[in-house]
Design a protein around this motif. Structure first.
Motif, mmCIF file in Angstrom:
data_model
loop_
_atom_site.group_PDB
_atom_site.id
_atom_site.type_symbol
_atom_site.label_atom_id
_atom_site.label_comp_id
_atom_site.label_asym_id
_atom_site.label_seq_id
_atom_site.Cartn_x
_atom_site.Cartn_y
_atom_site.Cartn_z
ATOM 1 N N HIS A 79 0.861 -1.504 0.563
ATOM 2 C CA HIS A 79 -0.168 0.020 -0.314
ATOM 3 C C HIS A 79 0.779 1.470 0.143
ATOM 4 O O HIS A 79 2.200 1.327 0.366
ATOM 5 C CB HIS A 79 -0.894 0.009 0.990
ATOM 6 C CG HIS A 79 -1.806 0.006 1.166
ATOM 7 N ND1 HIS A 79 -3.000 -0.221 2.044
ATOM 8 C CD2 HIS A 79 -3.337 -1.145 0.262
ATOM 9 C CE1 HIS A 79 -4.562 -0.447 1.747
ATOM 10 N NE2 HIS A 79 -3.552 -1.562 0.595
ATOM 11 N N MET A 90 -5.220 6.134 1.394
ATOM 12 C CA MET A 90 -3.817 5.197 0.510
ATOM 13 C C MET A 90 -4.485 4.295 -0.391
ATOM 14 O O MET A 90 -5.667 3.551 -0.202
ATOM 15 C CB MET A 90 -3.105 4.126 2.103
ATOM 16 C CG MET A 90 -4.375 3.851 2.919
ATOM 17 S SD MET A 90 -3.468 2.901 3.854
ATOM 18 C CE MET A 90 -5.231 2.116 4.846
ATOM 19 N N HIS A 112 3.875 0.582 2.661
ATOM 20 C CA HIS A 112 3.933 -0.318 3.542
ATOM 21 C C HIS A 112 3.310 -1.253 2.860
ATOM 22 O O HIS A 112 2.558 -1.588 1.811
ATOM 23 C CB HIS A 112 3.116 0.694 4.588
ATOM 24 C CG HIS A 112 1.886 1.191 4.438
ATOM 25 N ND1 HIS A 112 1.353 1.398 3.836
ATOM 26 C CD2 HIS A 112 0.200 0.597 4.732
ATOM 27 C CE1 HIS A 112 -0.037 1.918 3.657
ATOM 28 N NE2 HIS A 112 -0.880 1.005 3.868
ATOM 29 N N MET A 114 0.492 -3.580 4.189
ATOM 30 C CA MET A 114 -1.115 -4.291 4.795
ATOM 31 C C MET A 114 -1.459 -5.092 5.134
ATOM 32 O O MET A 114 -1.460 -6.153 4.429
ATOM 33 C CB MET A 114 -1.888 -2.706 3.731
ATOM 34 C CG MET A 114 -3.103 -2.386 4.699
ATOM 35 S SD MET A 114 -3.164 -1.321 5.243
ATOM 36 C CE MET A 114 -4.413 -1.131 6.354
HETATM 37 CU CU LIG Z 1 -2.598 0.925 4.106
#
Ligand SMILES: [Cu+2]
Length: 165
Positions: A79, A90, A112, A114
């Motif tokens: 993400h 996001m 990141h 997720m």
């Molecule tokens: Cu996320």
């Protein structure tokens, strides 16, 4: 460095960083080195979390992170958090390219991994294994340290607002 009283603090932080790096583990897969592996401890019954790492590519060809598996969650995917006009959102990131002789940093406020549909709590102090699937390096297993607090990597993002993901 205008305030000389900051200097011992900084030195202490530097020493701590060195000590940390001696202990921190890295995972090598061909020309790739995965480091700074951390996943945020879950909060109560909130069924999501996010994982972070750095991926260094010492090779002469780019690689791509295609997908991530974690037995801890129903889904794990790259993400990217973006902040525009003070509003953060996001979205899923397309396959993340790790450039030749380059580096990609997953960190709070940006890229990141997720984790959605956590199957149980992620407890600080523990380790959580995930499998990262790369186009060239293949499937790479890596342990992520479960942490309550994860700081953004210090590569120019330090002044950015800290986000949950
Ligand atoms: Cu996320």
């Amino acid at each position: 460095m205008k305030d000389p009283t900051m200097r011992p603090l900084l030195l202490a932080a530097f020493a701590a960083a060195l000590a940390g790096s001696a202990k921190a583990h890295e995972v090598k897969a061909g020309p790739l080195t995965l480091g700074n592996l951390a996943v945020r401890a879950s909060i109560g019954a909130v069924p999501t979390s996010a994982a972070y790492l750095t991926i260094d590519n010492a090779g002469a060809a780019p690689d791509r992170l295609l997908s991530v598996d974690c037995a801890c969650a129903q889904s794990a995917m790259a993400h990217r958090t973006e902040t525009k006009g003070g509003i953060s959102s996001m979205d899923s990131a397309a396959a993340v390219v790790i450039p030749a002789h380059g580096k990609v940093t997953f960190q709070p406020g940006g890229l990141h991994i997720m984790l959605m549909g956590l199957k149980g709590p992620l407890k600080a102090g523990g380790m959580q294994e995930m499998t990262l699937h790369f186009e060239h390096a293949g499937a790479v297993k890596a342990g992520f340290h479960v942490r309550d607090v994860i700081a953004a990597a210090d590569d120019g993002m330090a002044g950015m607002p800290r986000m949950k993901h």
